[in-house]
Design an enzyme around this catalytic site. Structure first.
Site, PDB file in Angstrom:
ATOM      1  N   CYS A 158      43.180  40.450  34.511  1.00 35.88           N
ATOM      2  CA  CYS A 158      44.303  40.120  33.630  1.00 35.88           C
ATOM      3  C   CYS A 158      44.776  41.303  32.794  1.00 35.88           C
ATOM      4  CB  CYS A 158      43.940  38.936  32.738  1.00 35.88           C
ATOM      5  SG  CYS A 158      42.544  39.216  31.617  1.00 35.88           S
ATOM      6  N   HIS A 193      41.483  36.029  27.467  1.00 38.44           N
ATOM      7  CA  HIS A 193      42.492  36.169  28.518  1.00 38.44           C
ATOM      8  C   HIS A 193      43.750  36.756  27.898  1.00 38.44           C
ATOM      9  CE1 HIS A 193      44.673  35.502  32.163  1.00 38.44           C
ATOM     10  NE2 HIS A 193      45.416  34.517  31.692  1.00 38.44           N
ATOM     11  N   SER A 210      45.172  35.684  36.950  1.00 41.98           N
ATOM     12  CA  SER A 210      44.065  34.844  36.524  1.00 41.98           C
ATOM     13  C   SER A 210      43.459  34.185  37.753  1.00 41.98           C
ATOM     14  CB  SER A 210      44.549  33.771  35.533  1.00 41.98           C
ATOM     15  OG  SER A 210      43.537  32.821  35.268  1.00 41.98           O
TER      16      SER A 210
END
Length: 355
Positions: A158, A193, A210
């Site tokens: 990510c 994330h 992801s």
């Protein structure tokens, strides 16, 4: 996400054999010594992952450490690793073509082409991040890393996807880019994330990578920043993750040679302790200020300022006093006091004199 305890036994990425392009003469033993290089290790969700700090071609230590990790987490373990590394013939990996913008393309089509390119690179399941991303590095240096991603065509995670997305959208002034980071909680562990938020012509969306399709790219269909963030939060709920914090950065300039680092967390919201109405209010204030280009990086050498809850930074409400650069704003219930930067080392034009 950068780590998931539920995904530690997933099959490794099919592009794992790509390493042979960079270091074809590696020895092929399966039994290896552990790394011990703590500066090249990190944890997310309780799962260890490594970072390649040797550049390309990958050095033997990083190469062997990667295969050792794969042998540990793959269901077939050393058998699968040995089958790949000792194979007499391996198919040549495909190298996807970097997308090129055409005048006939709409902005949504262009963003979709960029996202499709990232998906072709695929998500990195090897446990080793191939490209080192230092968040405080100048933008110009990060763009060089993005170029390296296009040359090597290896799987990415990510954080790498955010840098690559910035690189590929440079030169499109109608597209504003900014990082959106999430901290979530699941099964006793915290996960992190990040995606690249996009604003264009009154609509919000995102680019990213992801393990989960719902946690990466979002189309340019969200009228407000809060709608986009809430959509991510709802997607997390499908996987039983509780969003604890959301961090929003500033617009990234379309200047690939800038020495200014990316501002990753200008606004911090402790969403687990806030009502949705309050979250929406703070996000929309922040989005308006970003669009009006009022906000300045907290890293600038000038006094910092924290916006109080409910106070706007729009021109019609600002005081007549000289404008001051804004610092990072933390919307947690307890705000820590910001220290004013020492101006003793600043000259008359605002540059810091290094001693």
């Amino acid at each position: 996400m950068t780590g998931s305890a539920a995904d530690t036994h997933r099959c490794p990425h099919p592009k794992i054999t790509k390493g042979t392009r960079s270091r074809s003469s590696h020895a092929r033993p399966v039994s290896l010594a552990t790394s011990g290089g703590s500066e090249e290790e990190d944890k997310d969700g309780g799962v260890l992952f490594h970072v390649n700090k040797s550049g390309f071609p990958i050095d033997s230590h990083t190469w062997e450490r990667m295969w050792l990790h794969v042998a540990k987490v793959h269901p077939r373990g050393g058998e699968m690793v040995g089958a790949i590394r000792n194979a007499a013939f391996l198919a040549k990996p495909s190298i996807p073509q970097v997308p090129n913008y055409r005048l006939s393309m709409t902005i949504p089509d262009w963003l979709q082409a960029i996202q499709n390119y990232m998906k072709t690179l695929q998500y990195n399941h090897t446990g080793t991040q191939f490209f080192e991303i230092r968040k405080m590095r100048p933008l110009s240096g990060l763009m060089e890393t993005a170029k390296e991603m296009t040359r090597e065509s290896l799987p990415i995670k990510c954080l790498e996807a955010v840098i690559l997305g910035i690189y590929l959208t440079n030169g499109q002034p109608s597209i504003e880019r900014f990082p959106i980071s999430f901290k979530t909680y699941f099964s006793g562990n915290y996960f992190h994330h990040v995606v690249l938020g996009i604003y264009c012509n009154g609509y919000y969306g995102s680019l990213g990578m992801s393990r989960r399709a719902e946690l990466m790219d979002k189309p340019l269909t969200f009228r407000t920043l809060s709608d986009l963030v809430f959509d991510f939060e709802d997607s997390y709920k499908k996987y039983l993750h509780t969003v604890k914090k959301v961090k929003i950065g500033l617009y990234v300039p379309h200047e690939p040679h800038s020495f200014q680092p990316i501002e990753w967390k200008q606004l911090v919201l402790n969403v687990s302790k806030m009502l949705r109405a309050d979250i929406r209010k703070e996000l929309e204030k922040y989005a308006r200020d970003m669009r009006m280009k009022i906000l300045k990086p907290a890293s600038a050498h000038s006094p910092t300022q924290v916006r109080s809850r409910g106070k706007s930074l729009s021109p019609r409400r600002r005081q007549a006093s000289p404008p001051r650069r804004l610092g990072r704003r933390d919307k947690s219930p307890a705000l820590t006091e910001k220290k004013v930067a020492d101006l003793g080392t600043l000259n008359e034009v605002g540059y810091q004199i290094r001693i």
